[in-house]
Write a protein that holds these residues in place. Structure first.
Motif, PDB file in Angstrom:
ATOM      1  N   LEU A   1       0.787  -1.233   0.117  1.00  0.00           N
ATOM      2  CA  LEU A   1      -0.146  -0.053   0.028  1.00  0.00           C
ATOM      3  C   LEU A   1       0.723   1.167  -0.236  1.00  0.00           C
ATOM      4  O   LEU A   1       1.649   1.455   0.818  1.00  0.00           O
ATOM      5  CB  LEU A   1      -0.867  -0.102   1.150  1.00  0.00           C
ATOM      6  N   ALA A   2       0.764   2.086  -0.825  1.00  0.00           N
ATOM      7  CA  ALA A   2       1.642   3.126  -1.360  1.00  0.00           C
ATOM      8  C   ALA A   2       0.881   4.375  -0.831  1.00  0.00           C
ATOM      9  O   ALA A   2      -0.499   4.532  -1.360  1.00  0.00           O
ATOM     10  CB  ALA A   2       2.201   3.260  -2.454  1.00  0.00           C
ATOM     11  N   THR A   3       1.339   5.328  -0.241  1.00  0.00           N
ATOM     12  CA  THR A   3       0.401   6.484   0.224  1.00  0.00           C
ATOM     13  C   THR A   3       1.054   7.728  -0.085  1.00  0.00           C
ATOM     14  O   THR A   3       2.460   7.809  -0.111  1.00  0.00           O
ATOM     15  CB  THR A   3       0.037   6.620   1.740  1.00  0.00           C
ATOM     16  N   ASN A   4       0.644   9.123   0.324  1.00  0.00           N
ATOM     17  CA  ASN A   4       1.169  10.291  -0.183  1.00  0.00           C
ATOM     18  C   ASN A   4       1.645  10.966   1.500  1.00  0.00           C
ATOM     19  O   ASN A   4       2.163  12.067   1.525  1.00  0.00           O
ATOM     20  CB  ASN A   4       0.494  11.252  -0.671  1.00  0.00           C
ATOM     21  N   SER A   5       1.599   9.978   2.556  1.00  0.00           N
ATOM     22  CA  SER A   5       1.889  10.527   3.812  1.00  0.00           C
ATOM     23  C   SER A   5       3.103   9.857   4.345  1.00  0.00           C
ATOM     24  O   SER A   5       3.080   8.554   4.115  1.00  0.00           O
ATOM     25  CB  SER A   5       0.626  10.268   4.747  1.00  0.00           C
ATOM     26  N   GLY A   6       3.889  10.411   5.096  1.00  0.00           N
ATOM     27  CA  GLY A   6       5.051   9.766   5.803  1.00  0.00           C
ATOM     28  C   GLY A   6       4.849   9.269   6.792  1.00  0.00           C
ATOM     29  O   GLY A   6       5.733   8.450   7.202  1.00  0.00           O
ATOM     30  N   ARG A   7       3.856   9.253   7.459  1.00  0.00           N
ATOM     31  CA  ARG A   7       3.482   8.833   8.728  1.00  0.00           C
ATOM     32  C   ARG A   7       2.377   7.808   8.535  1.00  0.00           C
ATOM     33  O   ARG A   7       1.549   7.826   7.567  1.00  0.00           O
ATOM     34  CB  ARG A   7       3.253   9.726   9.958  1.00  0.00           C
ATOM     35  N   SER A   8       2.215   6.612   9.481  1.00  0.00           N
ATOM     36  CA  SER A   8       1.158   5.860   9.276  1.00  0.00           C
ATOM     37  C   SER A   8       0.243   6.204  10.130  1.00  0.00           C
ATOM     38  O   SER A   8      -0.018   5.906  11.451  1.00  0.00           O
ATOM     39  CB  SER A   8       1.794   4.430   9.920  1.00  0.00           C
TER      40      SER A   8
ATOM     41  N   GLY B   1       3.254  -2.638   9.003  1.00  0.00           N
ATOM     42  CA  GLY B   1       4.088  -2.055   7.856  1.00  0.00           C
ATOM     43  C   GLY B   1       3.693  -0.593   7.600  1.00  0.00           C
ATOM     44  O   GLY B   1       3.094  -0.092   7.893  1.00  0.00           O
ATOM     45  N   THR B   2       4.865  -0.315   6.770  1.00  0.00           N
ATOM     46  CA  THR B   2       4.880   1.309   6.287  1.00  0.00           C
ATOM     47  C   THR B   2       4.774   1.428   4.938  1.00  0.00           C
ATOM     48  O   THR B   2       3.763   2.258   4.470  1.00  0.00           O
ATOM     49  CB  THR B   2       6.224   1.933   6.514  1.00  0.00           C
ATOM     50  N   GLY B   3       4.819   0.319   4.050  1.00  0.00           N
ATOM     51  CA  GLY B   3       4.548   0.380   2.503  1.00  0.00           C
ATOM     52  C   GLY B   3       5.328   1.210   2.007  1.00  0.00           C
ATOM     53  O   GLY B   3       6.360   2.182   2.510  1.00  0.00           O
ATOM     54  N   ARG B   4       4.986   1.611   0.573  1.00  0.00           N
ATOM     55  CA  ARG B   4       5.887   2.679  -0.287  1.00  0.00           C
ATOM     56  C   ARG B   4       5.187   4.014  -0.078  1.00  0.00           C
ATOM     57  O   ARG B   4       4.032   4.184   0.402  1.00  0.00           O
ATOM     58  CB  ARG B   4       5.753   1.954  -1.770  1.00  0.00           C
ATOM     59  N   ARG B   5       5.991   4.942  -0.703  1.00  0.00           N
ATOM     60  CA  ARG B   5       5.668   6.372  -0.453  1.00  0.00           C
ATOM     61  C   ARG B   5       5.428   6.956  -1.899  1.00  0.00           C
ATOM     62  O   ARG B   5       6.529   6.776  -2.640  1.00  0.00           O
ATOM     63  CB  ARG B   5       6.326   7.209   0.360  1.00  0.00           C
ATOM     64  N   PHE B   6       4.582   7.875  -2.025  1.00  0.00           N
ATOM     65  CA  PHE B   6       4.481   8.586  -3.209  1.00  0.00           C
ATOM     66  C   PHE B   6       5.925   9.511  -3.452  1.00  0.00           C
ATOM     67  O   PHE B   6       6.473   9.821  -2.372  1.00  0.00           O
ATOM     68  CB  PHE B   6       3.252   9.727  -3.145  1.00  0.00           C
ATOM     69  N   ASP B   7       6.132  10.139  -4.606  1.00  0.00           N
ATOM     70  CA  ASP B   7       7.309  10.834  -4.719  1.00  0.00           C
ATOM     71  C   ASP B   7       6.649  12.466  -4.490  1.00  0.00           C
ATOM     72  O   ASP B   7       5.866  12.846  -5.325  1.00  0.00           O
ATOM     73  CB  ASP B   7       7.880  10.859  -6.073  1.00  0.00           C
TER      74      ASP B   7
ATOM     75  N   ASP C   1       6.780  16.704  -3.384  1.00  0.00           N
ATOM     76  CA  ASP C   1       7.627  18.008  -3.410  1.00  0.00           C
ATOM     77  C   ASP C   1       6.365  18.880  -2.709  1.00  0.00           C
ATOM     78  O   ASP C   1       5.366  18.483  -2.610  1.00  0.00           O
ATOM     79  CB  ASP C   1       7.990  18.390  -4.607  1.00  0.00           C
ATOM     80  N   PRO C   2       6.831  20.159  -2.407  1.00  0.00           N
ATOM     81  CA  PRO C   2       5.695  21.030  -2.004  1.00  0.00           C
ATOM     82  C   PRO C   2       4.579  21.339  -2.770  1.00  0.00           C
ATOM     83  O   PRO C   2       3.337  21.848  -2.054  1.00  0.00           O
ATOM     84  CB  PRO C   2       6.636  22.323  -1.900  1.00  0.00           C
ATOM     85  N   LEU C   3       4.553  20.964  -3.869  1.00  0.00           N
ATOM     86  CA  LEU C   3       3.365  21.335  -4.839  1.00  0.00           C
ATOM     87  C   LEU C   3       2.595  20.054  -4.784  1.00  0.00           C
ATOM     88  O   LEU C   3       1.391  20.212  -5.420  1.00  0.00           O
ATOM     89  CB  LEU C   3       3.849  21.557  -6.155  1.00  0.00           C
ATOM     90  N   GLY C   4       2.850  18.963  -4.355  1.00  0.00           N
ATOM     91  CA  GLY C   4       2.021  17.658  -4.442  1.00  0.00           C
ATOM     92  C   GLY C   4       2.957  16.246  -4.589  1.00  0.00           C
ATOM     93  O   GLY C   4       4.050  16.357  -4.190  1.00  0.00           O
ATOM     94  N   CYS C   5       1.931  15.336  -4.895  1.00  0.00           N
ATOM     95  CA  CYS C   5       2.783  13.984  -4.982  1.00  0.00           C
ATOM     96  C   CYS C   5       2.306  13.199  -6.270  1.00  0.00           C
ATOM     97  O   CYS C   5       1.249  13.441  -6.738  1.00  0.00           O
ATOM     98  CB  CYS C   5       2.459  12.946  -3.769  1.00  0.00           C
ATOM     99  N   VAL C   6       3.323  12.513  -6.489  1.00  0.00           N
ATOM    100  CA  VAL C   6       3.037  11.675  -7.742  1.00  0.00           C
ATOM    101  C   VAL C   6       3.432  10.114  -7.715  1.00  0.00           C
ATOM    102  O   VAL C   6       4.505   9.807  -6.794  1.00  0.00           O
ATOM    103  CB  VAL C   6       3.821  12.132  -9.143  1.00  0.00           C
ATOM    104  N   PHE C   7       2.613   8.993  -8.090  1.00  0.00           N
ATOM    105  CA  PHE C   7       3.059   7.707  -8.013  1.00  0.00           C
ATOM    106  C   PHE C   7       2.613   6.912  -9.347  1.00  0.00           C
ATOM    107  O   PHE C   7       1.781   7.393  -9.918  1.00  0.00           O
ATOM    108  CB  PHE C   7       2.315   7.018  -6.933  1.00  0.00           C
ATOM    109  N   GLU C   8       3.834   6.072  -9.581  1.00  0.00           N
ATOM    110  CA  GLU C   8       3.428   5.094 -10.797  1.00  0.00           C
ATOM    111  C   GLU C   8       3.275   3.707 -10.312  1.00  0.00           C
ATOM    112  O   GLU C   8       4.193   3.180  -9.701  1.00  0.00           O
ATOM    113  CB  GLU C   8       4.905   5.175 -11.670  1.00  0.00           C
ATOM    114  N   ALA C   9       2.069   3.426 -10.575  1.00  0.00           N
ATOM    115  CA  ALA C   9       1.658   2.008 -10.424  1.00  0.00           C
ATOM    116  C   ALA C   9       1.348   1.143 -11.589  1.00  0.00           C
ATOM    117  O   ALA C   9       0.734   1.420 -12.579  1.00  0.00           O
ATOM    118  CB  ALA C   9       0.338   2.180  -9.558  1.00  0.00           C
ATOM    119  N   ALA C  10       2.125  -0.069 -11.318  1.00  0.00           N
ATOM    120  CA  ALA C  10       1.632  -0.958 -12.765  1.00  0.00           C
ATOM    121  C   ALA C  10       0.481  -1.349 -12.729  1.00  0.00           C
ATOM    122  O   ALA C  10      -0.405  -1.825 -11.896  1.00  0.00           O
ATOM    123  CB  ALA C  10       2.565  -2.104 -12.542  1.00  0.00           C
ATOM    124  N   GLY C  11      -0.285  -1.178 -14.293  1.00  0.00           N
ATOM    125  CA  GLY C  11      -1.696  -1.596 -14.350  1.00  0.00           C
ATOM    126  C   GLY C  11      -2.520  -0.528 -14.076  1.00  0.00           C
ATOM    127  O   GLY C  11      -3.850  -0.656 -14.309  1.00  0.00           O
TER     128      GLY C  11
END
Length: 296
Positions: free
Chosen positions: A168-175, A192-198, A200-210
């Motif tokens: 589970l990937a999230t845009n939050s650095g904390r659980s 678990g902590t899982g993956r995190r979005f990339d 910056d101060p303007l927002g977040c982006v994540f590339e997910a297969a499928g």
């Protein structure tokens, strides 16, 4: 003699615990997404401790309260509670102590409950026919063949989660609380902590297969880029009319009324479910409005 009676008592206690555990298993799996595999072993020690030590001292504390002497009973009662808690922690640390499953639909738990009623209310032999649906429902819940939502958005769009494979990937650095609930309902370990979005101060982006590119925009400065590259856009900022690339946009109109959002992407069109439309009319939920037509 005495040994035979003691063994019979232990056997009946184990049988009672087993029946109770099996009867409540579908409900526990539906609501908590966990099965305690060593519940019978735990109850063999916890139930006698509660019946022969904890509860008698609790009654004694009630009797002594008018005299102000309840501490005389509450202290040994606390010893028994500490023992039960230590036992629970010890058994929880055993291998395969719990079995996590993903959340199943409500009709499975309903079928299990009706099967249990059928078994308990009838007295003739045909009552055993109710055991088949109960076994099927429990097996389905244990195997958890249901896929969780591909995308999850928390209340007012603060946290966005994406199920990428077994993570589970999230845009939050904390659980936070939302992340813990999402992980549990997907059958993932809560710790678990899982993956995190990339981010910056303007927002977040994540590339997910499928799935493609999921963008969470917190500033109008990033909307231009997100509208050109994102397959799914989540933002509380007003989206310009020319934002045509994303196949799904969850904008201010969707997020500001509150409530979480789940999105399934296993069909030709995204299936969006708003919690505020399915939670029912309650005095504390406010008025509901009809869901708006979504952009394909």
């Amino acid at each position: 003699g005495l040994v035979r009676k003691a063994c019979g008592h232990v056997l009946l206690l184990a049988l009672t615990s087993l029946v109770a555990s099996l009867a409540t298993l579908p409900v526990a799996l539906h609501h908590f997404q966990k099965a305690a595999l060593y519940g019978v072993a735990t109850n063999l020690f916890a139930v006698p401790a509660a019946g022969m030590w904890i509860m008698p001292w609790g009654v004694a504390a009630l009797v002594l309260m008018p005299l102000g002497w309840e501490a005389v009973a509450l202290v040994p009662m606390g010893w028994g509670l500490d023992l039960v808690l230590a036992l629970a922690v010890t058994i929880q640390s055993w291998p395969f102590a719990t079995h996590a499953v993903s959340a199943g639909p409500g009709w499975v738990a309903g079928a299990a409950a009706l099967s249990g009623l059928w078994l308990c209310l009838w007295r003739s032999r045909w009552r055993y026919l109710g055991g088949a649906p109960l076994i099927v429902a429990s097996t389905l819940l244990l195997l958890s063949p249901w896929r969780p939502p591909a995308l999850l958005v928390s209340d007012r769009g603060r946290v966005v989660g994406v199920h990428a494979g077994s993570e589970l990937a999230t845009n939050s650095g904390r659980s936070g609380f939302e992340t813990l609930v999402w992980r549990r309902r997907a059958g993932l370990p809560e710790a678990g902590t899982g993956r995190r979005f990339d981010c910056d101060p303007l927002g977040c982006v994540f590339e997910a297969a499928g799935i493609g590119t999921i963008a969470w925009s917190s500033s109008a400065q990033s909307l231009g880029d997100d509208c050109l590259r994102a397959d799914i856009l989540v933002t509380r900022i007003r989206v310009p009319e020319g934002c045509a690339v994303p196949r799904l946009i969850l904008g201010p109109r969707d997020l500001r009324p509150g409530g979480s959002i789940a999105v399934w992407l296993d069909g030709p069109k995204p299936r969006v479910v708003y919690s505020r439309y399915v939670r029912g009319d309650r005095p504390w939920t406010g008025r509901r409005s009809s869901p708006k037509a979504k952009k394909d």
